[in-house]
Scaffold this motif. Structure first.
Motif, PDB file in Angstrom:
ATOM      1  N   CYS A  85     -15.723  78.728  54.479  1.00  0.00           N
ATOM      2  CA  CYS A  85     -16.987  78.020  54.713  1.00  0.00           C
ATOM      3  C   CYS A  85     -17.441  78.096  56.169  1.00  0.00           C
ATOM      4  CB  CYS A  85     -16.860  76.561  54.261  1.00  0.00           C
ATOM      5  SG  CYS A  85     -15.694  75.621  55.248  1.00  0.00           S
ATOM      6  N   ASP A  86     -16.603  78.643  57.041  1.00  0.00           N
ATOM      7  CA  ASP A  86     -16.970  78.701  58.457  1.00  0.00           C
ATOM      8  C   ASP A  86     -17.557  80.085  58.774  1.00  0.00           C
ATOM      9  OD1 ASP A  86     -17.057  78.883  61.205  1.00  0.00           O
ATOM     10  OD2 ASP A  86     -15.088  77.966  61.536  1.00  0.00           O
ATOM     11  N   ALA A  99      -5.219  77.429  62.387  1.00  0.00           N
ATOM     12  CA  ALA A  99      -3.894  77.524  61.778  1.00  0.00           C
ATOM     13  C   ALA A  99      -3.851  78.834  61.013  1.00  0.00           C
ATOM     14  CB  ALA A  99      -3.712  76.360  60.817  1.00  0.00           C
ATOM     15  N   SER A 129      -3.832  78.327  51.742  1.00  0.00           N
ATOM     16  CA  SER A 129      -3.382  77.149  52.457  1.00  0.00           C
ATOM     17  C   SER A 129      -4.629  76.357  52.843  1.00  0.00           C
ATOM     18  CB  SER A 129      -2.626  77.612  53.712  1.00  0.00           C
ATOM     19  OG  SER A 129      -2.100  76.513  54.377  1.00  0.00           O
ATOM     20  N   PRO A 130      -4.823  75.182  52.239  1.00  0.00           N
ATOM     21  CA  PRO A 130      -6.039  74.416  52.531  1.00  0.00           C
ATOM     22  C   PRO A 130      -5.871  73.679  53.856  1.00  0.00           C
ATOM     23  CG  PRO A 130      -4.635  73.162  51.069  1.00  0.00           C
ATOM     24  CD  PRO A 130      -3.931  74.475  51.310  1.00  0.00           C
ATOM     25  N   LEU A 135     -13.351  67.889  59.717  1.00  0.00           N
ATOM     26  CA  LEU A 135     -13.845  68.645  58.547  1.00  0.00           C
ATOM     27  C   LEU A 135     -13.956  67.727  57.327  1.00  0.00           C
ATOM     28  CD1 LEU A 135     -13.012  72.191  57.494  1.00  0.00           C
ATOM     29  CD2 LEU A 135     -12.455  70.413  55.851  1.00  0.00           C
ATOM     30  N   GLN A 151     -18.938  80.381  51.562  1.00  0.00           N
ATOM     31  CA  GLN A 151     -19.358  79.222  50.757  1.00  0.00           C
ATOM     32  C   GLN A 151     -18.252  78.171  50.719  1.00  0.00           C
ATOM     33  OE1 GLN A 151     -19.407  81.200  46.546  1.00  0.00           O
ATOM     34  NE2 GLN A 151     -18.568  79.138  46.217  1.00  0.00           N
ATOM     35  N   PHE A 188      -1.465  81.809  58.794  1.00  0.00           N
ATOM     36  CA  PHE A 188      -0.213  82.165  58.130  1.00  0.00           C
ATOM     37  C   PHE A 188       0.517  83.221  58.950  1.00  0.00           C
ATOM     38  CE2 PHE A 188      -1.409  81.798  53.359  1.00  0.00           C
ATOM     39  CZ  PHE A 188      -0.596  80.701  53.199  1.00  0.00           C
ATOM     40  N   ASP A 219      -8.034  84.202  48.166  1.00  0.00           N
ATOM     41  CA  ASP A 219      -7.725  83.091  49.069  1.00  0.00           C
ATOM     42  C   ASP A 219      -8.992  82.254  49.229  1.00  0.00           C
ATOM     43  OD1 ASP A 219      -7.101  81.280  50.982  1.00  0.00           O
ATOM     44  OD2 ASP A 219      -6.101  82.673  52.334  1.00  0.00           O
ATOM     45  N   PRO A 220      -9.036  81.063  48.598  1.00  0.00           N
ATOM     46  CA  PRO A 220     -10.252  80.235  48.664  1.00  0.00           C
ATOM     47  C   PRO A 220     -10.396  79.448  49.968  1.00  0.00           C
ATOM     48  CG  PRO A 220      -8.608  79.174  47.284  1.00  0.00           C
ATOM     49  CD  PRO A 220      -8.005  80.474  47.730  1.00  0.00           C
ATOM     50  N   PHE A 221      -9.396  79.529  50.857  1.00  0.00           N
ATOM     51  CA  PHE A 221      -9.496  78.941  52.205  1.00  0.00           C
ATOM     52  C   PHE A 221      -9.061  80.044  53.172  1.00  0.00           C
ATOM     53  CE2 PHE A 221      -8.511  75.299  49.381  1.00  0.00           C
ATOM     54  CZ  PHE A 221      -9.563  74.442  49.685  1.00  0.00           C
ATOM     55  N   ALA A 222      -9.894  81.088  53.273  1.00  0.00           N
ATOM     56  CA  ALA A 222      -9.428  82.353  53.859  1.00  0.00           C
ATOM     57  C   ALA A 222      -9.095  82.273  55.342  1.00  0.00           C
ATOM     58  CB  ALA A 222     -10.469  83.436  53.609  1.00  0.00           C
ATOM     59  N   SER A 256      -5.347  86.181  56.874  1.00  0.00           N
ATOM     60  CA  SER A 256      -3.992  86.779  56.760  1.00  0.00           C
ATOM     61  C   SER A 256      -3.705  87.246  55.336  1.00  0.00           C
ATOM     62  CB  SER A 256      -2.907  85.769  57.169  1.00  0.00           C
ATOM     63  OG  SER A 256      -3.309  85.063  58.292  1.00  0.00           O
ATOM     64  N   THR A 313      -8.523  82.931  58.992  1.00  0.00           N
ATOM     65  CA  THR A 313      -8.570  84.182  59.769  1.00  0.00           C
ATOM     66  C   THR A 313      -8.204  85.393  58.911  1.00  0.00           C
ATOM     67  OG1 THR A 313      -6.291  83.838  60.432  1.00  0.00           O
ATOM     68  CG2 THR A 313      -7.983  83.029  61.937  1.00  0.00           C
ATOM     69  N   ARG A 345     -11.636  70.117  43.652  1.00  0.00           N
ATOM     70  CA  ARG A 345     -12.748  70.959  43.153  1.00  0.00           C
ATOM     71  C   ARG A 345     -12.365  72.438  43.302  1.00  0.00           C
ATOM     72  NH1 ARG A 345     -17.221  70.581  46.685  1.00  0.00           N
ATOM     73  NH2 ARG A 345     -15.524  70.863  48.140  1.00  0.00           N
ATOM     74  N   ILE A 366     -12.695  83.361  50.344  1.00  0.00           N
ATOM     75  CA  ILE A 366     -13.810  82.417  50.451  1.00  0.00           C
ATOM     76  C   ILE A 366     -13.554  81.585  51.701  1.00  0.00           C
ATOM     77  CG2 ILE A 366     -15.112  80.587  49.292  1.00  0.00           C
ATOM     78  CD1 ILE A 366     -13.744  81.517  46.668  1.00  0.00           C
TER      79      ILE A 366
HETATM   80  C1  LIG Z   1      -5.465  76.072  56.968  1.00  0.00           C
HETATM   81  S1  LIG Z   1      -6.837  77.093  57.240  1.00  0.00           S
HETATM   82  C2  LIG Z   1      -6.402  78.594  56.427  1.00  0.00           C
HETATM   83  C3  LIG Z   1      -5.607  79.494  57.289  1.00  0.00           C
HETATM   84  C4  LIG Z   1      -5.374  80.853  56.671  1.00  0.00           C
HETATM   85  N1  LIG Z   1      -4.263  80.803  55.739  1.00  0.00           N
HETATM   86  C5  LIG Z   1      -5.103  81.857  57.787  1.00  0.00           C
HETATM   87  O1  LIG Z   1      -4.041  82.498  57.779  1.00  0.00           O
HETATM   88  O2  LIG Z   1      -5.934  81.984  58.680  1.00  0.00           O
HETATM   89  C6  LIG Z   1      -8.044  76.426  56.153  1.00  0.00           C
HETATM   90  C7  LIG Z   1      -9.379  77.146  56.178  1.00  0.00           C
HETATM   91  O3  LIG Z   1     -10.164  76.641  55.101  1.00  0.00           O
HETATM   92  C8  LIG Z   1     -11.517  76.561  55.506  1.00  0.00           C
HETATM   93  N2  LIG Z   1     -12.149  75.589  54.593  1.00  0.00           N
HETATM   94  C9  LIG Z   1     -12.044  74.251  54.610  1.00  0.00           C
HETATM   95  N3  LIG Z   1     -12.707  73.698  53.571  1.00  0.00           N
HETATM   96  C10 LIG Z   1     -13.251  74.729  52.882  1.00  0.00           C
HETATM   97  C11 LIG Z   1     -14.032  74.811  51.703  1.00  0.00           C
HETATM   98  N4  LIG Z   1     -14.391  73.704  51.028  1.00  0.00           N
HETATM   99  N5  LIG Z   1     -14.416  76.033  51.262  1.00  0.00           N
HETATM  100  C12 LIG Z   1     -14.055  77.160  51.934  1.00  0.00           C
HETATM  101  N6  LIG Z   1     -13.313  77.129  53.061  1.00  0.00           N
HETATM  102  C13 LIG Z   1     -12.903  75.941  53.527  1.00  0.00           C
HETATM  103  C14 LIG Z   1     -11.442  76.141  56.957  1.00  0.00           C
HETATM  104  O4  LIG Z   1     -12.638  76.496  57.645  1.00  0.00           O
HETATM  105  C15 LIG Z   1     -10.208  76.931  57.428  1.00  0.00           C
HETATM  106  O5  LIG Z   1     -10.584  78.163  57.973  1.00  0.00           O
END
Ligand SMILES: C[S@@+](CC[C@H](N)C(=O)[O-])C[C@H]1O[C@@H](n2cnc3c(N)ncnc32)[C@H](O)[C@@H]1O
Length: 324
Positions: free
Chosen positions: A288-289, A241, A68-69, A80, A49, A243, A264-267, A271, A269, A108, A286
């Motif tokens: 979104c992809d 990208a 990490s967003p 994006l 989501q 971690f 981790d709300p921007f999970a 890590s 891959t 948000r 969490i």
């Molecule tokens: C910088 S990467 C995170 C990398 C992560 N720390 C790792 O080690 O793989 C940001 C991730 O956030 C996801 N993303 C971007 N906007 C999002 C949103 N609104 N909700 C959930 N995921 C989101 C992207 O698809 C991307 O996979």
């Protein structure tokens, strides 16, 4: 001899206060730790989501967020943000004025994190500033400053941030006009790891065995609690990208206890989630992809882990004492 006895006593009590690591304690009190951990929910969860919308988890159910967003005005994330905010493709290459709008979009998610954190819980945000020529002019986009402002407005308390310095083998990436002032630019070679707390310090009952088994060694403490971290970046095959695992490993050991929930709300891959599970925490991610969520769900199925495996994995993590 009384004098010898008392200096021995002092040495023992010092040793207690300067642990060489929690491995020994975990081995000695394994059954107690096992029993305490079996009371905790360690079932992984990966949600597909937008993390800026309501997350189906109760208020105050998370102890630590490590994330990490996508970084605004870093080119790989332009598409994006342009799609999410209804901007025409290429807007960010032409228009440097959209930074606040993009950070309102990310805000948000920070608001949702603030809701989900328990009082005293910690939010760690790894974010890089961006340097870029937009509309023909080179400039900095100070992403870290926007995240600090947003989180403070949400009532989170700023703690000392970490500067993550990424060593590089690249030749000097000096930008500017030869050796003459004033038009050269300082190289951007650090990212921020911002640290916030929800309110005052977290309270934990005295003699909590999970806290005792979560201690760090002196070497780890001296390295991790200094402000500049030199950690090589992870390789980015397939354009994502990621971690280097050392970053979430440090943050999770520094700011959470065994049995805690780490979000981790921007999970990406995964890590953070992978390391959280290895360290006996409950990983919740969490993303979104859908292409990233599917393999994550396979790797982190929604069932309780075998606690003996968790404790064995933890012991092998603790065995690897990391120096600077
Ligand atoms: C910088 S990467 C995170 C990398 C992560 N720390 C790792 O080690 O793989 C940001 C991730 O956030 C996801 N993303 C971007 N906007 C999002 C949103 N609104 N909700 C959930 N995921 C989101 C992207 O698809 C991307 O996979």
């Amino acid at each position: 001899m009384p004098a010898a006895r008392s200096s021995q006593g002092l040495a023992t009590s010092r040793a207690r206060h300067l642990p060489e690591g929690p491995g020994e304690l975990l081995r000695d009190r394994r059954e107690e730790v096992y029993a305490a951990l079996s009371e905790k929910n360690l079932v992984p969860r990966v949600l597909l989501q937008d993390s800026g919308t309501r997350v189906p988890l109760p208020d105050a159910s998370v102890q630590l967020v490590v994330t990490s967003p996508p970084y605004p005005y870093v080119e790989m994330w332009d598409g994006l943000f342009e799609a999410a905010l209804g901007m025409s493709p290429g807007t960010m290459s032409r228009d440097p004025s959209r930074l606040s709008e993009i950070h309102r979009h990310l805000a948000r998610t920070w608001r949702e994190c603030a809701r989900l954190l328990q009082p005293g819980g910690i939010l760690c945000v790894n974010i890089g500033d961006a340097t870029r020529s937009v509309a023909g002019e080179f400039r900095l986009f100070p992403n870290h400053a926007h995240v600090v402002q947003t989180c403070e407005e949400l009532g989170l308390v700023s703690l000392v941030p970490i500067l993550w310095k990424k060593p590089t083998n690249k030749p000097n990436s000096f930008l500017g006009s030869g050796f003459a002032p004033p038009n050269a630019y300082v190289t951007l070679d650090c990212e921020s790891i911002l640290v916030f707390r929800k309110g005052g310090r977290r309270t934990i009952p005295p003699h909590d065995v999970l806290r005792a088994a979560s201690q760090f060694s002196k070497v780890e403490r001296d390295t991790w609690f200094s402000q500049v971290w030199t950690v090589r970046a992870a390789r980015q095959d397939d354009g994502h990208a990621t971690f280097p695992e050392e970053i979430p490993r440090r943050l999770i050991r520094m700011f959470s206890l065994l049995g805690d929930t780490v979000l981790d709300p921007f999970a990406g891959t995964g890590s953070t989630l992978r390391v959280a599970r290895r360290l006996g925490r409950r990983p919740v991610g969490i993303e979104c992809d859908p292409a990233l969520v599917e393999p994550l769900r396979k790797e982190l199925p929604e069932r309780p882990p075998d606690l003996d495996e968790v404790l064995d994995a933890l012991l092998s993590q603790y065995a690897a004492v990391r120096g600077p």
